[in-house]
Design a protein around this motif. Sequence first.
Motif, PDB file in Angstrom:
ATOM      1  N   GLY A   1      -3.146  -2.303  -2.719  1.00  7.56           N
ATOM      2  CA  GLY A   1      -2.585  -2.480  -4.046  1.00  7.56           C
ATOM      3  C   GLY A   1      -2.511  -3.959  -4.358  1.00  7.56           C
ATOM      4  N   ARG A   2      -1.305  -4.440  -4.563  1.00  2.53           N
ATOM      5  CA  ARG A   2      -1.096  -5.851  -4.897  1.00  2.53           C
ATOM      6  C   ARG A   2      -1.324  -6.711  -3.656  1.00  2.53           C
ATOM      7  NH1 ARG A   2       3.698  -9.401  -5.413  1.00  2.53           N
ATOM      8  NH2 ARG A   2       4.829  -7.741  -4.344  1.00  2.53           N
ATOM      9  N   LEU A   3      -2.302  -7.611  -3.723  1.00  4.40           N
ATOM     10  CA  LEU A   3      -2.591  -8.524  -2.612  1.00  4.40           C
ATOM     11  C   LEU A   3      -1.531  -9.607  -2.537  1.00  4.40           C
ATOM     12  CD1 LEU A   3      -6.438  -8.953  -3.028  1.00  4.40           C
ATOM     13  CD2 LEU A   3      -5.223  -7.430  -1.476  1.00  4.40           C
TER      14      LEU A   3
ATOM     15  N   ALA B   1       0.809  -1.222   0.000  1.00  2.00           N
ATOM     16  CA  ALA B   1       0.000   0.000   0.000  1.00  2.00           C
ATOM     17  C   ALA B   1       0.837   1.265   0.000  1.00  2.00           C
ATOM     18  CB  ALA B   1      -0.925   0.005   1.215  1.00  2.00           C
ATOM     19  N   GLY B   2       2.062   1.175  -0.394  1.00  2.00           N
ATOM     20  CA  GLY B   2       2.881   2.376  -0.461  1.00  2.00           C
ATOM     21  C   GLY B   2       4.287   2.149   0.028  1.00  2.00           C
ATOM     22  N   SER B   3       5.135   3.074  -0.277  1.00  2.00           N
ATOM     23  CA  SER B   3       6.547   2.994   0.032  1.00  2.00           C
ATOM     24  C   SER B   3       6.830   3.400   1.475  1.00  2.00           C
ATOM     25  CB  SER B   3       7.284   3.909  -0.937  1.00  2.00           C
ATOM     26  OG  SER B   3       8.455   4.398  -0.380  1.00  2.00           O
ATOM     27  N   THR B   4       7.834   2.805   2.106  1.00  3.06           N
ATOM     28  CA  THR B   4       8.207   3.200   3.456  1.00  3.06           C
ATOM     29  C   THR B   4       8.757   4.618   3.457  1.00  3.06           C
ATOM     30  OG1 THR B   4      10.404   2.240   3.199  1.00  3.06           O
ATOM     31  CG2 THR B   4       8.733   0.875   4.253  1.00  3.06           C
ATOM     32  N   ALA B   5       9.340   5.046   2.356  1.00  2.05           N
ATOM     33  CA  ALA B   5       9.894   6.398   2.275  1.00  2.05           C
ATOM     34  C   ALA B   5       8.802   7.454   2.155  1.00  2.05           C
ATOM     35  CB  ALA B   5      10.849   6.495   1.091  1.00  2.05           C
ATOM     36  N   ALA B   6       7.591   7.041   1.775  1.00  2.00           N
ATOM     37  CA  ALA B   6       6.515   8.022   1.565  1.00  2.00           C
ATOM     38  C   ALA B   6       5.241   7.613   2.281  1.00  2.00           C
ATOM     39  CB  ALA B   6       6.261   8.188   0.078  1.00  2.00           C
ATOM     40  N   ARG B   7       5.358   7.003   3.466  1.00  2.00           N
ATOM     41  CA  ARG B   7       4.163   6.590   4.204  1.00  2.00           C
ATOM     42  C   ARG B   7       3.256   7.767   4.506  1.00  2.00           C
ATOM     43  NH1 ARG B   7       6.438   2.235   8.594  1.00  2.00           N
ATOM     44  NH2 ARG B   7       6.796   0.586   7.118  1.00  2.00           N
ATOM     45  N   TYR B   8       3.841   8.944   4.723  1.00  2.00           N
ATOM     46  CA  TYR B   8       3.034  10.126   5.006  1.00  2.00           C
ATOM     47  C   TYR B   8       2.118  10.468   3.836  1.00  2.00           C
ATOM     48  CZ  TYR B   8       6.272  12.521   1.940  1.00  2.00           C
ATOM     49  OH  TYR B   8       7.009  12.879   0.845  1.00  2.00           O
TER      50      TYR B   8
ATOM     51  N   GLU C   1       7.002  -5.262  10.074  1.00  2.00           N
ATOM     52  CA  GLU C   1       8.350  -5.429   9.529  1.00  2.00           C
ATOM     53  C   GLU C   1       8.360  -6.708   8.691  1.00  2.00           C
ATOM     54  OE1 GLU C   1      10.966  -3.341   9.830  1.00  2.00           O
ATOM     55  OE2 GLU C   1       9.561  -1.987  10.833  1.00  2.00           O
ATOM     56  N   PRO C   2       9.262  -6.838   7.722  1.00  2.00           N
ATOM     57  CA  PRO C   2       9.353  -8.081   6.963  1.00  2.00           C
ATOM     58  C   PRO C   2       9.503  -9.284   7.895  1.00  2.00           C
ATOM     59  CG  PRO C   2      10.659  -6.395   5.895  1.00  2.00           C
ATOM     60  CD  PRO C   2      10.208  -5.826   7.226  1.00  2.00           C
ATOM     61  N   ALA C   3       8.821 -10.356   7.576  1.00  2.00           N
ATOM     62  CA  ALA C   3       8.817 -11.635   8.303  1.00  2.00           C
ATOM     63  C   ALA C   3       8.009 -11.600   9.598  1.00  2.00           C
ATOM     64  CB  ALA C   3      10.230 -12.150   8.568  1.00  2.00           C
ATOM     65  N   ASP C   4       7.297 -10.507   9.889  1.00  2.00           N
ATOM     66  CA  ASP C   4       6.422 -10.464  11.066  1.00  2.00           C
ATOM     67  C   ASP C   4       5.214 -11.372  10.877  1.00  2.00           C
ATOM     68  OD1 ASP C   4       7.980  -8.715  12.484  1.00  2.00           O
ATOM     69  OD2 ASP C   4       6.581  -7.018  12.358  1.00  2.00           O
ATOM     70  N   ARG C   5       4.754 -11.959  11.964  1.00  2.00           N
ATOM     71  CA  ARG C   5       3.514 -12.740  12.023  1.00  2.00           C
ATOM     72  C   ARG C   5       2.524 -11.970  12.870  1.00  2.00           C
ATOM     73  NH1 ARG C   5       4.575 -17.801  10.322  1.00  2.00           N
ATOM     74  NH2 ARG C   5       6.710 -18.520  10.374  1.00  2.00           N
ATOM     75  N   PHE C   6       1.282 -12.456  12.960  1.00  2.00           N
ATOM     76  CA  PHE C   6       0.298 -11.825  13.824  1.00  2.00           C
ATOM     77  C   PHE C   6      -0.437 -12.883  14.634  1.00  2.00           C
ATOM     78  CE2 PHE C   6      -2.249 -12.903  10.172  1.00  2.00           C
ATOM     79  CZ  PHE C   6      -3.450 -13.319  10.718  1.00  2.00           C
TER      80      PHE C   6
ATOM     81  N   ALA D   1       9.264  -1.789  -6.151  1.00  2.00           N
ATOM     82  CA  ALA D   1       8.183  -1.179  -6.929  1.00  2.00           C
ATOM     83  C   ALA D   1       6.934  -0.916  -6.094  1.00  2.00           C
ATOM     84  CB  ALA D   1       7.832  -2.076  -8.114  1.00  2.00           C
ATOM     85  N   SER D   2       6.640  -1.789  -5.149  1.00  2.00           N
ATOM     86  CA  SER D   2       5.382  -1.694  -4.398  1.00  2.00           C
ATOM     87  C   SER D   2       5.529  -1.107  -3.002  1.00  2.00           C
ATOM     88  CB  SER D   2       4.738  -3.083  -4.285  1.00  2.00           C
ATOM     89  OG  SER D   2       4.501  -3.621  -5.569  1.00  2.00           O
ATOM     90  N   GLY D   3       6.725  -1.028  -2.489  1.00  2.00           N
ATOM     91  CA  GLY D   3       6.936  -0.470  -1.153  1.00  2.00           C
ATOM     92  C   GLY D   3       6.812  -1.516  -0.066  1.00  2.00           C
ATOM     93  N   ALA D   4       6.311  -1.074   1.092  1.00  2.00           N
ATOM     94  CA  ALA D   4       6.160  -1.948   2.255  1.00  2.00           C
ATOM     95  C   ALA D   4       4.752  -2.526   2.293  1.00  2.00           C
ATOM     96  CB  ALA D   4       6.435  -1.159   3.531  1.00  2.00           C
ATOM     97  N   ALA D   5       4.645  -3.734   2.810  1.00  2.00           N
ATOM     98  CA  ALA D   5       3.334  -4.375   2.936  1.00  2.00           C
ATOM     99  C   ALA D   5       2.633  -3.891   4.197  1.00  2.00           C
ATOM    100  CB  ALA D   5       3.487  -5.887   2.985  1.00  2.00           C
TER     101      ALA D   5
END
Length: 104
Positions: A27-29, A13-20, A94-99, A51-55
Amino acid sequence: MALPSFSITCAFAGSTAARYASQPLLGRLVWQEAPATGVASTNVAPDINDASGAAIFRARATADSWLSYGKSPNSAGSVRVPIPANVDVDIYPEPADRFMWQAA
């Protein structure tokens, strides 16, 4: 078909550099999971994509719930996020996080 009592959708849903400047649009599921309460997810947050940023994790519950996320989530612990009933809540893991979740 009834929706599960708690579900997480993982998507970009967007880049970590532009979260604001990011919008709360999916976006891409990547995956969707609805595990039992008190059980860590089997899926993990993907790596940051150039291309897609952070999940994000988009959480939705049919009843007030608690959500914990990280490498070893614990929904009964003191560090957790409240998820109000029938409201979408977006979280940047963060990458590799679970819930893990549990009813409030």
